[in-house]
Design a protein around this motif. Structure first.
Motif, PDB file in Angstrom:
ATOM      1  N   GLU A  33     -32.704  -1.538  17.501  1.00 27.56           N
ATOM      2  CA  GLU A  33     -33.187  -1.606  16.143  1.00 27.56           C
ATOM      3  C   GLU A  33     -32.184  -2.042  15.196  1.00 27.56           C
ATOM      4  OE1 GLU A  33     -33.984   2.544  15.562  1.00 27.56           O
ATOM      5  OE2 GLU A  33     -35.896   2.366  16.632  1.00 27.56           O
ATOM      6  N   ARG A  34     -30.663  -1.808  15.334  1.00 25.39           N
ATOM      7  CA  ARG A  34     -29.743  -2.330  14.572  1.00 25.39           C
ATOM      8  C   ARG A  34     -29.786  -3.985  14.598  1.00 25.39           C
ATOM      9  NH1 ARG A  34     -27.429  -2.179   9.877  1.00 25.39           N
ATOM     10  NH2 ARG A  34     -25.213  -2.666   9.937  1.00 25.39           N
ATOM     11  N   ALA A  35     -29.877  -4.306  15.858  1.00 25.06           N
ATOM     12  CA  ALA A  35     -29.745  -5.863  16.280  1.00 25.06           C
ATOM     13  C   ALA A  35     -31.029  -6.644  15.237  1.00 25.06           C
ATOM     14  CB  ALA A  35     -30.039  -6.126  17.376  1.00 25.06           C
ATOM     15  N   LEU A  36     -32.186  -5.917  15.225  1.00 22.96           N
ATOM     16  CA  LEU A  36     -33.203  -6.464  14.503  1.00 22.96           C
ATOM     17  C   LEU A  36     -32.784  -6.324  12.945  1.00 22.96           C
ATOM     18  CD1 LEU A  36     -36.251  -4.723  16.482  1.00 22.96           C
ATOM     19  CD2 LEU A  36     -35.707  -7.206  16.557  1.00 22.96           C
ATOM     20  N   GLU A  37     -32.397  -5.336  12.476  1.00 24.47           N
ATOM     21  CA  GLU A  37     -31.744  -5.072  11.221  1.00 24.47           C
ATOM     22  C   GLU A  37     -31.078  -6.139  10.795  1.00 24.47           C
ATOM     23  OE1 GLU A  37     -30.158  -1.163  10.598  1.00 24.47           O
ATOM     24  OE2 GLU A  37     -32.188  -0.215  11.095  1.00 24.47           O
ATOM     25  N   LEU A  38     -30.174  -6.416  11.688  1.00 24.41           N
ATOM     26  CA  LEU A  38     -29.106  -7.692  11.350  1.00 24.41           C
ATOM     27  C   LEU A  38     -29.599  -9.128  11.666  1.00 24.41           C
ATOM     28  CD1 LEU A  38     -25.885  -5.805  12.744  1.00 24.41           C
ATOM     29  CD2 LEU A  38     -26.758  -6.186  10.344  1.00 24.41           C
ATOM     30  N   GLY A  39     -30.845  -9.221  11.878  1.00 25.00           N
ATOM     31  CA  GLY A  39     -31.581 -10.633  11.928  1.00 25.00           C
ATOM     32  C   GLY A  39     -31.440 -11.174  13.303  1.00 25.00           C
ATOM     33  N   GLY A  40     -31.196 -10.173  14.362  1.00 17.48           N
ATOM     34  CA  GLY A  40     -31.274 -10.616  15.921  1.00 17.48           C
ATOM     35  C   GLY A  40     -32.645 -10.467  16.400  1.00 17.48           C
ATOM     36  N   LYS A  41     -32.703 -10.751  17.776  1.00 13.29           N
ATOM     37  CA  LYS A  41     -33.940 -10.603  18.302  1.00 13.29           C
ATOM     38  C   LYS A  41     -33.695  -9.825  19.598  1.00 13.29           C
ATOM     39  CE  LYS A  41     -35.734 -15.091  16.613  1.00 13.29           C
ATOM     40  NZ  LYS A  41     -36.311 -16.216  17.295  1.00 13.29           N
ATOM     41  N   VAL A  42     -34.928  -8.905  19.862  1.00  7.43           N
ATOM     42  CA  VAL A  42     -34.825  -8.156  21.112  1.00  7.43           C
ATOM     43  C   VAL A  42     -35.801  -9.180  22.128  1.00  7.43           C
ATOM     44  CG1 VAL A  42     -35.537  -6.191  22.398  1.00  7.43           C
ATOM     45  CG2 VAL A  42     -34.422  -5.782  20.296  1.00  7.43           C
ATOM     46  N   LEU A  43     -35.071  -9.900  23.120  1.00  6.70           N
ATOM     47  CA  LEU A  43     -35.754 -10.712  23.962  1.00  6.70           C
ATOM     48  C   LEU A  43     -36.687  -9.892  25.206  1.00  6.70           C
ATOM     49  CD1 LEU A  43     -33.097 -13.324  24.330  1.00  6.70           C
ATOM     50  CD2 LEU A  43     -35.051 -13.181  22.458  1.00  6.70           C
ATOM     51  N   SER A  44     -35.852  -8.696  25.707  1.00  6.81           N
ATOM     52  CA  SER A  44     -36.404  -8.010  26.730  1.00  6.81           C
ATOM     53  C   SER A  44     -36.318  -6.482  26.235  1.00  6.81           C
ATOM     54  CB  SER A  44     -35.659  -8.237  27.984  1.00  6.81           C
ATOM     55  OG  SER A  44     -35.814  -7.338  28.833  1.00  6.81           O
ATOM     56  N   ASP A  45     -37.442  -5.679  26.519  1.00  4.28           N
ATOM     57  CA  ASP A  45     -37.370  -4.586  26.136  1.00  4.28           C
ATOM     58  C   ASP A  45     -36.692  -3.690  27.386  1.00  4.28           C
ATOM     59  OD1 ASP A  45     -38.725  -4.404  23.656  1.00  4.28           O
ATOM     60  OD2 ASP A  45     -40.617  -4.436  24.613  1.00  4.28           O
ATOM     61  N   ARG A  46     -36.675  -2.486  27.189  1.00  5.91           N
ATOM     62  CA  ARG A  46     -35.938  -1.687  28.125  1.00  5.91           C
ATOM     63  C   ARG A  46     -36.179  -1.852  29.422  1.00  5.91           C
ATOM     64  NH1 ARG A  46     -36.241   3.102  30.998  1.00  5.91           N
ATOM     65  NH2 ARG A  46     -34.515   4.490  30.942  1.00  5.91           N
ATOM     66  N   VAL A  47     -35.267  -2.036  30.148  1.00  8.30           N
ATOM     67  CA  VAL A  47     -35.366  -2.239  31.890  1.00  8.30           C
ATOM     68  C   VAL A  47     -34.643  -1.050  32.363  1.00  8.30           C
ATOM     69  CG1 VAL A  47     -35.069  -3.409  33.819  1.00  8.30           C
ATOM     70  CG2 VAL A  47     -35.689  -4.848  31.548  1.00  8.30           C
ATOM     71  N   GLY A  48     -35.040  -0.027  33.258  1.00  2.81           N
ATOM     72  CA  GLY A  48     -34.304   0.826  33.733  1.00  2.81           C
ATOM     73  C   GLY A  48     -33.811   0.540  35.252  1.00  2.81           C
ATOM     74  N   VAL A  49     -32.647   0.818  35.388  1.00  3.30           N
ATOM     75  CA  VAL A  49     -32.194   0.406  36.512  1.00  3.30           C
ATOM     76  C   VAL A  49     -31.713   1.893  37.476  1.00  3.30           C
ATOM     77  CG1 VAL A  49     -30.348  -0.790  38.086  1.00  3.30           C
ATOM     78  CG2 VAL A  49     -31.480  -1.554  36.042  1.00  3.30           C
ATOM     79  N   PRO A  50     -32.555   2.420  38.618  1.00  5.92           N
ATOM     80  CA  PRO A  50     -31.971   3.640  38.994  1.00  5.92           C
ATOM     81  C   PRO A  50     -30.440   3.759  39.262  1.00  5.92           C
ATOM     82  CG  PRO A  50     -34.068   2.915  39.954  1.00  5.92           C
ATOM     83  CD  PRO A  50     -33.509   1.875  39.033  1.00  5.92           C
ATOM     84  N   GLY A  51     -29.811   4.841  38.931  1.00  5.69           N
ATOM     85  CA  GLY A  51     -28.612   5.051  39.187  1.00  5.69           C
ATOM     86  C   GLY A  51     -27.549   4.272  38.400  1.00  5.69           C
ATOM     87  N   VAL A  52     -28.031   3.331  37.623  1.00  6.58           N
ATOM     88  CA  VAL A  52     -27.259   2.589  36.692  1.00  6.58           C
ATOM     89  C   VAL A  52     -27.342   2.776  35.222  1.00  6.58           C
ATOM     90  CG1 VAL A  52     -26.557   0.033  35.994  1.00  6.58           C
ATOM     91  CG2 VAL A  52     -27.279   0.665  38.533  1.00  6.58           C
TER      92      VAL A  52
END
Length: 76
Positions: A33-52
């Motif tokens: 959300e902060r990246a978007l507020e500052l003019g950035g872009k979210v290129l990929s939504d949340r990706v979960g990696v088990p154990g990581v």
């Protein structure tokens, strides 16, 4: 000390070879959300990696791409 600072993985056929920068954050949602507020872009939504943990791919306003990662809590 005792924490992973880097890792290597084999490239898949046709995959771009290069380095990725990961920035550890407390809240993946708040960081995106902060990246978007500052003019950035979210290129990929949340990706979960088990154990990581979970990560998202973000670009700053000039187009530099990086990852934000919310590490999984330690097992145990």
């Amino acid at each position: 000390p005792g924490e992973t600072a880097a890792s290597l993985v084999a490239a898949k056929p046709g995959e771009r070879i290069g380095w990725n920068t990961f920035i550890a954050v407390d809240s993946l949602k708040a960081s995106c959300e902060r990246a978007l507020e500052l003019g950035g872009k979210v290129l990929s939504d949340r990706v979960g990696v088990p154990g990581v943990g979970a990560y998202a791919v973000v670009a700053d306003p000039q187009g530099a791409v990086f990852y934000v990662i919310a590490p999984a809590p330690p097992a145990g």
